[in-house]
Write a protein that holds these residues in place. Structure first.
Motif, mmCIF file in Angstrom:
data_model
loop_
_atom_site.group_PDB
_atom_site.id
_atom_site.type_symbol
_atom_site.label_atom_id
_atom_site.label_comp_id
_atom_site.label_asym_id
_atom_site.label_seq_id
_atom_site.Cartn_x
_atom_site.Cartn_y
_atom_site.Cartn_z
ATOM 1 N N VAL A 174 0.835 -1.201 0.000
ATOM 2 C CA VAL A 174 0.000 0.000 0.000
ATOM 3 C C VAL A 174 0.872 1.256 0.000
ATOM 4 O O VAL A 174 0.589 2.222 -0.714
ATOM 5 N N SER A 175 1.948 1.233 0.769
ATOM 6 C CA SER A 175 2.862 2.379 0.796
ATOM 7 C C SER A 175 3.481 2.608 -0.578
ATOM 8 O O SER A 175 3.627 3.757 -1.023
ATOM 9 N N ALA A 176 3.830 1.533 -1.252
ATOM 10 C CA ALA A 176 4.406 1.656 -2.593
ATOM 11 C C ALA A 176 3.399 2.267 -3.559
ATOM 12 O O ALA A 176 3.762 3.100 -4.400
ATOM 13 N N PHE B 226 1.002 4.366 -2.821
ATOM 14 C CA PHE B 226 0.922 5.799 -2.525
ATOM 15 C C PHE B 226 2.164 6.548 -3.020
ATOM 16 O O PHE B 226 2.064 7.678 -3.509
ATOM 17 N N LEU B 227 3.330 5.922 -2.907
ATOM 18 C CA LEU B 227 4.544 6.554 -3.420
ATOM 19 C C LEU B 227 4.490 6.716 -4.940
ATOM 20 O O LEU B 227 4.920 7.745 -5.477
ATOM 21 N N MET B 228 3.960 5.714 -5.614
ATOM 22 C CA MET B 228 3.816 5.822 -7.070
ATOM 23 C C MET B 228 2.927 7.000 -7.436
ATOM 24 O O MET B 228 3.228 7.763 -8.365
ATOM 25 N N LEU B 229 1.830 7.150 -6.711
ATOM 26 C CA LEU B 229 0.930 8.279 -6.975
ATOM 27 C C LEU B 229 1.587 9.609 -6.614
ATOM 28 O O LEU B 229 1.405 10.612 -7.309
ATOM 29 N N ARG B 230 2.341 9.617 -5.541
ATOM 30 C CA ARG B 230 2.990 10.858 -5.095
ATOM 31 C C ARG B 230 4.020 11.337 -6.111
ATOM 32 O O ARG B 230 4.084 12.509 -6.440
ATOM 33 N N PHE B 231 4.864 10.425 -6.609
ATOM 34 C CA PHE B 231 5.902 10.818 -7.560
ATOM 35 C C PHE B 231 5.341 11.063 -8.958
ATOM 36 O O PHE B 231 5.918 11.829 -9.715
ATOM 37 N N ASN B 232 4.251 10.389 -9.313
ATOM 38 C CA ASN B 232 3.557 10.612 -10.587
ATOM 39 C C ASN B 232 4.512 10.534 -11.781
ATOM 40 O O ASN B 232 4.482 11.368 -12.679
ATOM 41 N N SER B 233 5.371 9.521 -11.770
ATOM 42 C CA SER B 233 6.344 9.333 -12.836
ATOM 43 C C SER B 233 6.448 7.841 -13.129
ATOM 44 O O SER B 233 6.558 7.020 -12.211
ATOM 45 N N VAL B 234 6.439 7.516 -14.409
ATOM 46 C CA VAL B 234 6.525 6.110 -14.807
ATOM 47 C C VAL B 234 7.869 5.522 -14.378
ATOM 48 O O VAL B 234 7.941 4.392 -13.890
ATOM 49 N N GLU B 235 8.939 6.294 -14.518
ATOM 50 C CA GLU B 235 10.266 5.807 -14.154
ATOM 51 C C GLU B 235 10.339 5.499 -12.660
ATOM 52 O O GLU B 235 10.862 4.460 -12.248
ATOM 53 N N ILE C 132 9.999 1.705 -7.924
ATOM 54 C CA ILE C 132 9.293 1.252 -6.724
ATOM 55 C C ILE C 132 8.786 -0.174 -6.921
ATOM 56 O O ILE C 132 8.898 -1.015 -6.021
ATOM 57 N N ASN C 133 8.258 -0.465 -8.083
ATOM 58 C CA ASN C 133 7.745 -1.804 -8.372
ATOM 59 C C ASN C 133 8.866 -2.842 -8.367
ATOM 60 O O ASN C 133 8.670 -3.968 -7.894
ATOM 61 N N LEU D 3 9.609 -3.789 -4.876
ATOM 62 C CA LEU D 3 8.605 -4.722 -4.362
ATOM 63 C C LEU D 3 8.867 -6.148 -4.841
ATOM 64 O O LEU D 3 8.580 -7.107 -4.121
ATOM 65 N N SER D 4 9.405 -6.281 -6.042
ATOM 66 C CA SER D 4 9.674 -7.631 -6.546
ATOM 67 C C SER D 4 10.798 -8.304 -5.763
ATOM 68 O O SER D 4 10.899 -9.525 -5.750
ATOM 69 N N ILE D 5 11.623 -7.524 -5.097
ATOM 70 C CA ILE D 5 12.660 -8.093 -4.231
ATOM 71 C C ILE D 5 12.060 -8.471 -2.879
ATOM 72 O O ILE D 5 12.390 -9.510 -2.305
ATOM 73 N N ILE D 6 11.173 -7.644 -2.381
ATOM 74 C CA ILE D 6 10.587 -7.868 -1.064
ATOM 75 C C ILE D 6 9.645 -9.072 -1.066
ATOM 76 O O ILE D 6 9.590 -9.827 -0.093
ATOM 77 N N GLY D 7 8.924 -9.296 -2.149
ATOM 78 C CA GLY D 7 7.952 -10.388 -2.229
ATOM 79 C C GLY D 7 8.511 -11.759 -1.884
ATOM 80 O O GLY D 7 7.971 -12.450 -1.015
ATOM 81 N N PRO D 8 9.584 -12.188 -2.542
ATOM 82 C CA PRO D 8 10.154 -13.500 -2.206
ATOM 83 C C PRO D 8 10.677 -13.585 -0.771
ATOM 84 O O PRO D 8 10.587 -14.641 -0.143
#
Length: 90
Positions: free
Chosen positions: A24-26, A28-37, A42-43, A46-51
């Motif tokens: 959820v924090s990620a 919100f950060l994506m929305l806050r930065f409003n940049s695809v890069e 950020i995504n 998350l792919s590192i944290i998941g495993p």
């Protein structure tokens, strides 16, 4: 009145709650930065944290059931976990 949880189950649930909070924090950060890069960066984090979350909860669960199941069944569970890791890596 009060529910008593097993320590292992409580630990697994808390790890999953932290994982959900990270997700959820990620978002919100994506929305806050409003940049695809930045969103891709950020995504990828998350792919590192998941495993890590997956293996942490599986480890706790395996520790919790080692005394309750036979060695053969535990080997099947470990083989399944090994196949999941193999599938992720390939």
């Amino acid at each position: 009145m009060f529910q008593v949880f097993e320590k292992v189950v409580l630990g697994m649930a808390l790890i999953r709650m932290v994982s959900g909070l990270c997700e959820v924090s990620a978002a919100f950060l994506m929305l806050r930065f409003n940049s695809v890069e930045k969103a891709l960066l950020i995504n990828s984090t998350l792919s590192i944290i998941g495993p890590i979350i997956f293996f942490s909860t599986m480890s706790l669960g395996l520790v919790g059931i080692t005394a309750k199941i036979s060695t053969g069944k535990l080997l099947w569970v470990l083989a399944g976990l090994g196949l999941i890791v193999y599938g992720i890596r390939k």
